[in-house]
Write a protein that holds these residues in place. Structure first.
Motif, PDB file in Angstrom:
ATOM      1  N   ALA A  21      57.949  34.097   6.621  1.00  0.00           N
ATOM      2  CA  ALA A  21      57.340  32.932   5.969  1.00  0.00           C
ATOM      3  C   ALA A  21      55.850  33.168   5.752  1.00  0.00           C
ATOM      4  N   TRP A  22      55.221  33.769   6.753  1.00  0.00           N
ATOM      5  CA  TRP A  22      53.789  34.030   6.652  1.00  0.00           C
ATOM      6  C   TRP A  22      53.500  35.048   5.552  1.00  0.00           C
ATOM      7  N   ARG A  23      54.346  36.064   5.490  1.00  0.00           N
ATOM      8  CA  ARG A  23      54.165  37.095   4.470  1.00  0.00           C
ATOM      9  C   ARG A  23      54.316  36.489   3.066  1.00  0.00           C
ATOM     10  N   GLU A  24      55.294  35.611   2.924  1.00  0.00           N
ATOM     11  CA  GLU A  24      55.487  34.949   1.625  1.00  0.00           C
ATOM     12  C   GLU A  24      54.260  34.106   1.266  1.00  0.00           C
ATOM     13  N   GLU A  25      53.672  33.500   2.279  1.00  0.00           N
ATOM     14  CA  GLU A  25      52.501  32.657   2.061  1.00  0.00           C
ATOM     15  C   GLU A  25      51.335  33.488   1.515  1.00  0.00           C
ATOM     16  N   ILE A  26      51.151  34.656   2.107  1.00  0.00           N
ATOM     17  CA  ILE A  26      50.074  35.541   1.643  1.00  0.00           C
ATOM     18  C   ILE A  26      50.334  35.990   0.216  1.00  0.00           C
ATOM     19  N   LEU A  27      51.572  36.354  -0.035  1.00  0.00           N
ATOM     20  CA  LEU A  27      51.905  36.831  -1.374  1.00  0.00           C
ATOM     21  C   LEU A  27      51.679  35.724  -2.402  1.00  0.00           C
ATOM     22  N   ALA A  28      51.967  34.492  -1.991  1.00  0.00           N
ATOM     23  CA  ALA A  28      51.725  33.364  -2.886  1.00  0.00           C
ATOM     24  C   ALA A  28      50.235  33.236  -3.190  1.00  0.00           C
ATOM     25  N   TRP A  29      49.405  33.447  -2.161  1.00  0.00           N
ATOM     26  CA  TRP A  29      47.946  33.417  -2.402  1.00  0.00           C
ATOM     27  C   TRP A  29      47.556  34.492  -3.398  1.00  0.00           C
ATOM     28  N   TYR A  30      48.086  35.703  -3.190  1.00  0.00           N
ATOM     29  CA  TYR A  30      47.734  36.814  -4.063  1.00  0.00           C
ATOM     30  C   TYR A  30      48.210  36.562  -5.491  1.00  0.00           C
ATOM     31  N   SER A  31      49.267  35.759  -5.632  1.00  0.00           N
ATOM     32  CA  SER A  31      49.849  35.541  -6.949  1.00  0.00           C
ATOM     33  C   SER A  31      49.135  34.441  -7.723  1.00  0.00           C
ATOM     34  N   ARG A  32      48.351  33.657  -7.031  1.00  0.00           N
ATOM     35  CA  ARG A  32      47.713  32.499  -7.652  1.00  0.00           C
ATOM     36  C   ARG A  32      46.530  32.969  -8.505  1.00  0.00           C
ATOM     37  N   PRO A  33      46.318  32.335  -9.658  1.00  0.00           N
ATOM     38  CA  PRO A  33      45.150  32.726 -10.466  1.00  0.00           C
ATOM     39  C   PRO A  33      43.858  32.490  -9.695  1.00  0.00           C
ATOM     40  N   ASN A  34      42.859  33.256 -10.037  1.00  0.00           N
ATOM     41  CA  ASN A  34      41.551  33.002  -9.443  1.00  0.00           C
ATOM     42  C   ASN A  34      41.087  31.614  -9.860  1.00  0.00           C
ATOM     43  N   PRO A  35      40.621  30.834  -8.899  1.00  0.00           N
ATOM     44  CA  PRO A  35      40.100  29.522  -9.276  1.00  0.00           C
ATOM     45  C   PRO A  35      38.807  29.680 -10.073  1.00  0.00           C
ATOM     46  N   GLN A  36      38.493  28.688 -10.875  1.00  0.00           N
ATOM     47  CA  GLN A  36      37.266  28.730 -11.654  1.00  0.00           C
ATOM     48  C   GLN A  36      36.047  28.894 -10.744  1.00  0.00           C
ATOM     49  N   ARG A  37      36.077  28.156  -9.658  1.00  0.00           N
ATOM     50  CA  ARG A  37      35.008  28.296  -8.663  1.00  0.00           C
ATOM     51  C   ARG A  37      35.611  28.824  -7.377  1.00  0.00           C
ATOM     52  N   LEU A  38      34.946  29.764  -6.757  1.00  0.00           N
ATOM     53  CA  LEU A  38      35.430  30.262  -5.476  1.00  0.00           C
ATOM     54  C   LEU A  38      35.393  29.133  -4.450  1.00  0.00           C
ATOM     55  N   PRO A  39      36.448  29.005  -3.643  1.00  0.00           N
ATOM     56  CA  PRO A  39      36.419  27.999  -2.581  1.00  0.00           C
ATOM     57  C   PRO A  39      35.316  28.329  -1.564  1.00  0.00           C
ATOM     58  N   LEU A  40      34.995  27.342  -0.745  1.00  0.00           N
ATOM     59  CA  LEU A  40      34.018  27.564   0.321  1.00  0.00           C
ATOM     60  C   LEU A  40      34.673  28.353   1.451  1.00  0.00           C
ATOM     61  N   VAL A  41      33.874  29.073   2.222  1.00  0.00           N
ATOM     62  CA  VAL A  41      34.442  29.787   3.360  1.00  0.00           C
ATOM     63  C   VAL A  41      34.999  28.766   4.358  1.00  0.00           C
ATOM     64  N   GLY A  42      36.002  29.180   5.094  1.00  0.00           N
ATOM     65  CA  GLY A  42      36.634  28.280   6.046  1.00  0.00           C
ATOM     66  C   GLY A  42      37.723  27.422   5.420  1.00  0.00           C
ATOM     67  N   SER A  43      38.105  27.759   4.204  1.00  0.00           N
ATOM     68  CA  SER A  43      39.077  26.890   3.534  1.00  0.00           C
ATOM     69  C   SER A  43      40.524  27.277   3.843  1.00  0.00           C
ATOM     70  N   THR A  44      40.726  28.380   4.568  1.00  0.00           N
ATOM     71  CA  THR A  44      42.086  28.721   4.987  1.00  0.00           C
ATOM     72  C   THR A  44      42.163  28.647   6.510  1.00  0.00           C
ATOM     73  N   PRO A  45      43.370  28.429   7.036  1.00  0.00           N
ATOM     74  CA  PRO A  45      43.497  28.211   8.487  1.00  0.00           C
ATOM     75  C   PRO A  45      43.147  29.454   9.303  1.00  0.00           C
ATOM     76  N   ALA A  46      42.698  29.229  10.517  1.00  0.00           N
ATOM     77  CA  ALA A  46      42.397  30.333  11.425  1.00  0.00           C
ATOM     78  C   ALA A  46      43.684  31.038  11.816  1.00  0.00           C
ATOM     79  N   ASN A  47      43.593  32.362  11.969  1.00  0.00           N
ATOM     80  CA  ASN A  47      44.757  33.099  12.444  1.00  0.00           C
ATOM     81  C   ASN A  47      44.744  33.162  13.980  1.00  0.00           C
ATOM     82  N   TYR A  48      45.648  33.953  14.533  1.00  0.00           N
ATOM     83  CA  TYR A  48      45.804  34.054  15.985  1.00  0.00           C
ATOM     84  C   TYR A  48      44.484  34.344  16.693  1.00  0.00           C
ATOM     85  N   TRP A  49      43.622  35.173  16.061  1.00  0.00           N
ATOM     86  CA  TRP A  49      42.367  35.575  16.690  1.00  0.00           C
ATOM     87  C   TRP A  49      41.249  34.580  16.427  1.00  0.00           C
ATOM     88  N   GLY A  50      41.516  33.585  15.603  1.00  0.00           N
ATOM     89  CA  GLY A  50      40.462  32.642  15.238  1.00  0.00           C
ATOM     90  C   GLY A  50      39.693  33.058  13.992  1.00  0.00           C
TER      91      GLY A  50
END
Lengths: 270, 208
Positions: free
Chosen positions: A158-187
């Motif tokens: 499921a996690w791998r599919e989630e990443i692939l979905a991110w990679y498949s999404r068009p670049n947004p017009q404006r880059l999101p702010l840092v911290g906009s995706t959830p922390a992973n196991y290491w924080g």
């Protein structure tokens, strides 16, 4: 809990970090590091049986990518890295070209967005000024292989599919702010889904043959032969990152390539 | 969707590898604008690699900068002394190019070979190569600290990495620098004819 402790320890050390040339700049909150690893990185293209598994020692990694705000503070302290002064061999003409001026972000650039259009040399210089360094590819990939809940999320479909979905999404017009995706196991946040990131040894990618086989080495090393050797053929995101890194040259800059810094774990202990 | 993704990735990998002289900067992390290269900006003539601060230690134990041959046409390559075959071939190829130069150009040209292996390529080890390969005084073989080696490799477009057994996997390129230290010409496959290096070295030699 461990991650929190690491952040505090590193903040204490890093608050000194900008003072290399007598400039005392406040360390941005975003620059806080967390401890990652130890762990085992399995390269997609091991160049030999001995490299099928690479032991990665525990290291420190920025929790978030370096931001425009971080980087503009750096070029103000180090004017030689401003876009109108940097030597052409260290950064191409796209370097920081989205900023309003050599040391001004302007109204269209948010200081909390990840900095992009930075070359490998510029990224290295920034980390060096913080008494840090770029992460090695093995370190970056180890950190990036963690899912939200597991140190090794590579078997987490499921996690791998989630990443692939991110990679498949068009670049947004404006880059999101840092911290906009959830922390992973290491924080660590934003390893996927925001921008590509430089690694220290970007120019070691896809070398699975020795240069002694001159004449045929390009075909063996870079072309179809490489895909046959892949150890984990379902790992598309890793495949894409390797393809991307192998296309890079150290002076290149582009609109979705940023970086974060790393450090040796002993800095926490010291 | 998965099929599309795989095809895009394979195309990207193929293009960046097989056409590496033309790759550009527009790679994107999304598949709709797949990470395909675009033409890079045209080469600039003012791009001297001598801005890189390096401390080289040559075969005589002398410390010199990367710009030790500033003002001369220079063949630059990267190698390591214990390398079984690619590096001897690199030296042979440069020797071959040198032998094809006219006398005036040959007197001008210098050779700088920088090692990937600062641990084993001591001045003594480098001097042994100079002797064994009968390299004349125009040649300088040198080592440098590891982080500087990485910077130089990045500037020269050389890919390398240290293998677990202490050897190095690397690409073999011969780069011709002009008098100012900008990359004029490169030969990325030492099995290819050296004519371009010879012609360009002469062209640099006749200009001041």
């Amino acid at each position: 809990m461990r991650a929190v402790a690491s952040v505090l320890a590193v903040l204490a050390v890093s608050s000194l970090a900008w003072g290399v040339r007598g400039q005392s700049l406040p360390l941005a909150r975003e620059a806080a590091m967390v401890r990652v690893g130890p762990g085992t990185y399995r390269p997609l293209y091991p160049s030999s049986a001995a490299e099928a598994e690479v032991r990665v020692k525990a290291f420190l990694l920025d929790r978030l990518p370096v931001t425009n705000g971080d980087f503009v503070a750096f070029v103000r302290a180090r004017p030689e890295w401003q876009r109108d002064r940097v030597p052409g061999v260290f950064a191409d003409e796209g370097y920081l070209s989205h900023w309003a001026a050599p040391a001004e972000l302007g109204a269209n650039v948010d200081e909390r967005q990840p900095v992009v259009r930075v070359s490998w040399f510029a990224a290295k210089a920034y980390c060096s000024a913080r008494q840090a360094r770029l992460p090695a590819e093995a370190e970056w990939e180890l950190a990036a292989s963690a899912s939200r809940t597991r140190a090794d999320g590579r078997d987490d479909r499921a996690w791998r599919e989630e990443i692939l979905a991110w990679y498949s999404r068009p670049n947004p017009q404006r880059l999101p702010l840092v911290g906009s995706t959830p922390a992973n196991y290491w924080g660590v946040q934003d390893l996927h889904g925001l921008v590509w990131e430089w690694v220290l040894d970007f120019n070691s990618a896809m070398l699975s043959t020795d240069a002694r086989r001159s004449g045929d080495k390009e075909g063996l090393t870079f072309c179809g032969g490489g895909a046959i050797n892949a150890t984990d053929k379902g790992n598309y995101p890793s495949f894409m990152r390797i393809a991307f890194r192998s296309s890079l040259r150290a002076a290149y800059t582009t609109h979705n390539l940023g970086f974060r810094c790393a450090g040796d774990d002993r800095e926490v202990v010291r | 969707m998965r099929r599309i993704a795989l095809v895009s990735i394979l195309v990207a990998a193929g293009v960046v590898g097989c056409r590496e002289r033309t790759v550009g900067t527009s790679a994107a992390p999304s598949l709709d604008s797949a990470p395909l290269p675009a033409p890079s900006t045209p080469p600039r003539s003012d791009l001297s690699i001598y801005v890189l601060s390096m401390t080289l230690t040559d075969q005589n134990g002398e410390k010199v900068g990367l710009d030790v041959f500033r003002g001369k046409p220079v063949f630059v390559g990267m190698f390591y002394g214990t390398c079984p075959s690619a590096c001897p071939m690199l030296i042979s190829t440069i020797k071959q190019a040198m032998s094809k130069l006219d006398a005036a150009t040959a007197a001008e040209v210098r050779v700088l070979l920088v090692s990937f292996d600062p641990v084993r390529d001591t001045p003594e080890a480098l001097r042994a190569i100079v002797t064994r390969r009968e390299l004349d005084p125009r040649w300088k073989l040198a080592s440098a600290p590891e982080d500087q080696v990485r910077d130089l490799a990045a500037l020269l477009g050389v890919q390398y990495r240290r293998l677990p057994d202490g050897n190095f996997s690397h690409t073999s390129s011969i780069v011709l620098l002009n008098r100012a230290g900008a990359i004029d010409t490169r030969l990325d496959d030492t099995a290819q004819p050296v004519n371009s290096l010879v012609v360009r070295a002469r062209a640099i030699s006749v200009t001041n």
